[in-house]
Design an enzyme around this catalytic site. Sequence first.
Site, PDB file in Angstrom:
ATOM      1  N   ILE A   7       5.912 -18.711-106.681  1.00  0.00           N
ATOM      2  CA  ILE A   7       7.685 -18.577-106.454  1.00  0.00           C
ATOM      3  C   ILE A   7       9.448 -18.376-107.659  1.00  0.00           C
ATOM      4  O   ILE A   7       9.724 -18.034-106.973  1.00  0.00           O
ATOM      5  CB  ILE A   7       8.625 -19.689-105.457  1.00  0.00           C
ATOM      6  CG1 ILE A   7       9.445 -19.858-105.041  1.00  0.00           C
ATOM      7  CG2 ILE A   7       8.538 -21.179-107.098  1.00  0.00           C
ATOM      8  CD1 ILE A   7       9.159 -21.348-103.896  1.00  0.00           C
ATOM      9  N   ASN A  43      -2.461 -24.621-117.606  1.00  0.00           N
ATOM     10  CA  ASN A  43      -1.891 -25.523-117.925  1.00  0.00           C
ATOM     11  C   ASN A  43      -2.679 -26.767-118.086  1.00  0.00           C
ATOM     12  O   ASN A  43      -2.893 -27.157-116.714  1.00  0.00           O
ATOM     13  CB  ASN A  43      -0.415 -25.331-117.845  1.00  0.00           C
ATOM     14  CG  ASN A  43       0.761 -24.046-117.915  1.00  0.00           C
ATOM     15  OD1 ASN A  43      -0.444 -23.278-118.972  1.00  0.00           O
ATOM     16  ND2 ASN A  43       1.229 -23.040-117.667  1.00  0.00           N
ATOM     17  N   VAL A  62       2.975 -28.557-111.674  1.00  0.00           N
ATOM     18  CA  VAL A  62       1.945 -28.990-110.729  1.00  0.00           C
ATOM     19  C   VAL A  62       0.772 -29.905-110.946  1.00  0.00           C
ATOM     20  O   VAL A  62      -0.154 -28.792-111.262  1.00  0.00           O
ATOM     21  CB  VAL A  62       2.243 -27.911-109.499  1.00  0.00           C
ATOM     22  CG1 VAL A  62       1.456 -28.794-108.273  1.00  0.00           C
ATOM     23  CG2 VAL A  62       3.895 -27.429-109.760  1.00  0.00           C
ATOM     24  N   HIS A  79      -4.291 -25.049-111.291  1.00  0.00           N
ATOM     25  CA  HIS A  79      -4.080 -23.497-110.750  1.00  0.00           C
ATOM     26  C   HIS A  79      -4.046 -22.395-111.923  1.00  0.00           C
ATOM     27  O   HIS A  79      -3.983 -23.096-112.765  1.00  0.00           O
ATOM     28  CB  HIS A  79      -2.729 -23.949-110.498  1.00  0.00           C
ATOM     29  CG  HIS A  79      -1.580 -23.889-111.179  1.00  0.00           C
ATOM     30  ND1 HIS A  79      -1.635 -25.811-111.065  1.00  0.00           N
ATOM     31  CD2 HIS A  79      -0.517 -23.538-111.586  1.00  0.00           C
ATOM     32  CE1 HIS A  79      -0.267 -25.754-111.529  1.00  0.00           C
ATOM     33  NE2 HIS A  79      -0.067 -24.607-112.246  1.00  0.00           N
TER      34      HIS A  79
HETATM   35  P1  AMP Z   1       2.339 -24.869-114.039  1.00  0.00           P
HETATM   36  O1  AMP Z   1       3.726 -25.000-114.628  1.00  0.00           O
HETATM   37  O2  AMP Z   1       1.674 -24.320-114.649  1.00  0.00           O
HETATM   38  O3  AMP Z   1       2.212 -26.447-113.545  1.00  0.00           O
HETATM   39  O4  AMP Z   1       2.591 -23.838-113.208  1.00  0.00           O
HETATM   40  C1  AMP Z   1       3.169 -24.246-111.973  1.00  0.00           C
HETATM   41  C2  AMP Z   1       3.888 -22.771-111.172  1.00  0.00           C
HETATM   42  O5  AMP Z   1       4.121 -23.442-109.876  1.00  0.00           O
HETATM   43  C3  AMP Z   1       4.885 -23.125-111.160  1.00  0.00           C
HETATM   44  O6  AMP Z   1       5.367 -21.316-112.345  1.00  0.00           O
HETATM   45  C4  AMP Z   1       6.039 -22.861-110.219  1.00  0.00           C
HETATM   46  O7  AMP Z   1       7.131 -21.866-110.009  1.00  0.00           O
HETATM   47  C5  AMP Z   1       4.982 -22.147-109.416  1.00  0.00           C
HETATM   48  N1  AMP Z   1       5.432 -22.901-108.102  1.00  0.00           N
HETATM   49  C6  AMP Z   1       5.838 -24.360-107.940  1.00  0.00           C
HETATM   50  N2  AMP Z   1       6.301 -24.578-106.269  1.00  0.00           N
HETATM   51  C7  AMP Z   1       5.576 -23.183-105.607  1.00  0.00           C
HETATM   52  C8  AMP Z   1       5.827 -22.581-104.881  1.00  0.00           C
HETATM   53  N3  AMP Z   1       5.997 -23.781-103.746  1.00  0.00           N
HETATM   54  N4  AMP Z   1       5.070 -21.522-103.769  1.00  0.00           N
HETATM   55  C9  AMP Z   1       4.987 -21.273-105.297  1.00  0.00           C
HETATM   56  N5  AMP Z   1       4.689 -21.430-105.966  1.00  0.00           N
HETATM   57  C10 AMP Z   1       5.345 -22.672-106.743  1.00  0.00           C
END
Ligand code: AMP
Length: 117
Positions: free
Chosen positions: A31, A87, A96, A100
């Site tokens: 996003i 990460n 999150v 991922h």
């Molecule tokens: P991290 O910081 O490695 O945990 O990455 C989490 C990623 O999730 C970040 O790059 C956010 O931009 C992405 N993110 C969070 N919420 C959403 C969402 N609803 N849809 C798509 N990406 C998301």
Amino acid sequence: MSETIFDKIIKREIPADIVYEDEQSLAFRDINPQAPVHILVIPKKAIATINDLTESDEQLVGHLYTVAAHIARAEGIANDGFRTVMNCNEHGGQSVYHIHLHVLGGKPLGWPPYAGD
Ligand code: AMP
């Protein structure tokens, strides 16, 4: 373990720009993209961090990489090159807590990512 926003995406409770899905995994566009192509590949199984992986997850984590390679080809970034990042926890920049794999590409990416301090 508490539910994350990615569980809600898996269950279609919130929208996402999904580019790939199979029995074990889902991939959707980030996003807040940090590159022209920025896609997240996640397992459907909720695993909070790399620290929570067990030997029984080895096939699943390997699968995330073959999905990443498939996506890179589909997005046209495989030959020029791309980056995958997973990460872990606060110092790793994890926000999150559902593992991922970031797939980033579409331009030359800076390396190393270390920004000082
Ligand atoms: P991290 O910081 O490695 O945990 O990455 C989490 C990623 O999730 C970040 O790059 C956010 O931009 C992405 N993110 C969070 N919420 C959403 C969402 N609803 N849809 C798509 N990406 C998301």
